[in-house]
Design an enzyme around this catalytic site. Structure first.
Site, PDB file in Angstrom:
ATOM      1  N   GLU A 168      43.668  13.747 -50.363  1.00 56.05           N
ATOM      2  CA  GLU A 168      42.733  15.101 -50.154  1.00 56.05           C
ATOM      3  C   GLU A 168      43.422  16.458 -50.236  1.00 56.05           C
ATOM      4  OE1 GLU A 168      41.774  14.141 -46.002  1.00 56.05           O
ATOM      5  OE2 GLU A 168      40.534  12.352 -46.431  1.00 56.05           O
ATOM      6  N   GLU A 273      36.876   4.076 -50.077  1.00 56.14           N
ATOM      7  CA  GLU A 273      36.593   4.040 -48.538  1.00 56.14           C
ATOM      8  C   GLU A 273      35.289   3.935 -48.370  1.00 56.14           C
ATOM      9  OE1 GLU A 273      38.888   7.203 -46.765  1.00 56.14           O
ATOM     10  OE2 GLU A 273      40.493   6.904 -48.025  1.00 56.14           O
TER      11      GLU A 273
HETATM   12  C1  XIL Z   1      40.561   7.202 -40.624  1.00 49.38           C
HETATM   13  C2  XIL Z   1      40.756   5.903 -39.979  1.00 49.38           C
HETATM   14  O1  XIL Z   1      39.750   5.142 -40.446  1.00 49.38           O
HETATM   15  C3  XIL Z   1      40.752   6.388 -38.406  1.00 49.38           C
HETATM   16  O2  XIL Z   1      41.110   4.992 -37.796  1.00 49.38           O
HETATM   17  C4  XIL Z   1      41.648   7.460 -37.943  1.00 49.38           C
HETATM   18  O3  XIL Z   1      41.650   7.616 -36.646  1.00 49.38           O
HETATM   19  C5  XIL Z   1      41.579   8.506 -38.820  1.00 49.38           C
HETATM   20  O4  XIL Z   1      41.572   8.254 -40.206  1.00 49.38           O
HETATM   21  N1  XIL Z   1      39.966   9.585 -45.241  1.00 49.38           N
HETATM   22  C6  XIL Z   1      40.950   8.732 -45.457  1.00 49.38           C
HETATM   23  C7  XIL Z   1      41.359   7.684 -44.277  1.00 49.38           C
HETATM   24  O5  XIL Z   1      41.635   8.780 -46.384  1.00 49.38           O
HETATM   25  O6  XIL Z   1      42.822   7.464 -44.132  1.00 49.38           O
HETATM   26  C8  XIL Z   1      40.814   8.036 -43.083  1.00 49.38           C
HETATM   27  O7  XIL Z   1      40.841   6.920 -42.062  1.00 49.38           O
HETATM   28  C9  XIL Z   1      39.111   8.554 -43.115  1.00 49.38           C
HETATM   29  C10 XIL Z   1      39.088   9.712 -44.172  1.00 49.38           C
END
Ligand code: XIL
Length: 378
Positions: A168, A273
């Site tokens: 990001e 994701e």
């Molecule tokens: C999220 C997790 O799923 C949660 O449990 C945590 O509280 C916050 O982060 N982008 C990413 C992930 O790269 O690491 C994030 O994961 C979601 C958005």
């Protein structure tokens, strides 16, 4: 025509005879029934992965762990490798959950992902500042990044196959995000992180990962990043499209355009994701920045007990649209990872509005494969 028919009849007779011979040879052998799974189905087109949480790895959720081992051929850690967890103080690492995670992946012969080395969120509080809270110098930040990346990657060398090196770094308009890393080092922090990662484990795959990659301006930002890494003289393997999806976007066309544009870099692509929320996404929000926290209201939590059939149907149609595109582009898409095993374990219940009941993953709250999920097992 006639000849073909004769040939086919002839083939059938031969096949039948062979089957009888085989049956006669092995009269007591039980018929092998292979249960359909994601890894035997869609997992043959590309790796099919899942984000795992610490409960699944430490034995608290043994049902979840067994389901992961059975269904998936790749895993990514949902939280335990983020800097605030694995490296909470400059001179202290906490390996407990990360070791359990990597052991699990190794034991089940999975393609194991490390997530993530350099990210402005869930960032260890010491990382970019001195003990007075002021930004450290560029030189000190580089030293810290190198130590962090090298220590973690060396520990898991040969067992973690691919790393989200930088997560990001872009805003949705394609500009660099004004994170602490950017503030102190400028855009160089990205290729520098990749250089450190490549030196730590030359065999590991290295990825740039971000959300909202369906936005053309953001794709241009990603192209710029890939170019800058190559110009720095260090490799990048792939681009991760997070793909936290909603019922109103992105469209399948936008996803397909993103795949075409991003793959023009020569990098492989991965959907890193994936989740599809079935409940309303607040209109004044966008992207997947974890800092977003909307005010709870019942409008945003319309199905607290069960998803109505009509909505489940729409959800399935959207899922099919996304997965059809992924499959059509399996020449460049090397992995599709779902963010969360079950609806109950999904972060979408609490993001971007906490306390909701969402239905964003492939397995329901009783660990049962959804109807759509079963179609991916073929
Ligand atoms: C999220 C997790 O799923 C949660 O449990 C945590 O509280 C916050 O982060 N982008 C990413 C992930 O790269 O690491 C994030 O994961 C979601 C958005």
């Amino acid at each position: 025509m006639r000849n073909y028919k004769t040939l086919n009849v002839g083939r059938s007779v031969i096949a039948l005879t062979m089957a009888c011979v085989l049956m006669a040879c092995a009269p007591n052998e039980k018929k092998q029934v292979t249960e359909p799974t994601l890894r035997a189905g869609i997992g043959q087109d590309f790796f099919i992965g899942v984000a795992v949480n610490s409960d699944q790895m430490n034995g608290t959720d043994s049902v979840g762990a067994a389901l992961i081992a059975k269904q998936f051929n790749s895993i990514v850690p949902e939280n335990c490798m983020k800097s605030e967890s694995i490296h909470p103080e400059e001179n202290r690492y906490d390996w407990t959950d990360a070791d359990a995670y990597v052991d699990f992946g190794t034991k089940h012969h999975m393609f194991v992902i490390g997530h993530c080395l350099i990210w402005h969120s869930q960032l260890a509080s010491w990382f970019c500042v001195d003990d007075k809270g002021n930004n450290v110098s560029p030189k000190v930040l580089k030293q810290r990044m190198k130590k962090h990346i090298t220590t973690i990657m060396t520990r898991y060398k040969g067992r973690v196959n691919g790393w989200d090196v930088v997560n990001e770094a872009l805003l949705d308009n394609g500009a660099y995000r004004p994170s602490k890393f950017y503030e102190i080092l400028g855009a160089e922090f990205i290729p520098y992180a990749f250089k450190c990662a490549h030196e730590a484990d030359p065999d590991a795959e290295l990825y740039y990962n971000d959300y909202s990659m369906h936005i053309p301006a953001k794709q241009q930002g990603a192209l710029r990043i890939v170019k800058s890494i190559k110009e720095y003289g260090t490799p990048i393997t792939g681009i991760g499209m997070q793909s936290h999806c909603n019922m109103d976007g992105p469209s399948v066309t936008e996803v397909e355009e993103a795949i075409k544009t991003l793959s023009s870099t020569g990098c492989s692509l991965m959907v890193t994701e994936f989740d599809l929320s079935a409940i309303p996404f607040p209109k004044d929000m966008s992207g997947a920045g974890i800092e977003q926290a909307g005010q709870y209201s019942e409008i945003y939590n319309p199905y607290p007990t069960a998803l109505p059939d009509s909505v489940a149907q729409q959800w399935e149609t959207r899922m099919k649209g996304y997965f059809d595109v992924y499959r059509q582009h399996k020449d460049v898409i090397k992995r599709v990872t779902v963010w969360g095993l079950t609806d109950g374990a999904s972060w979408r219940n609490d993001w971007p509005v906490a306390g909701r009941t969402d239905y964003a993953t492939l397995f329901d709250r009783t660990y049962k494969a959804k109807t759509f999920t079963q179609t991916l097992m073929k």
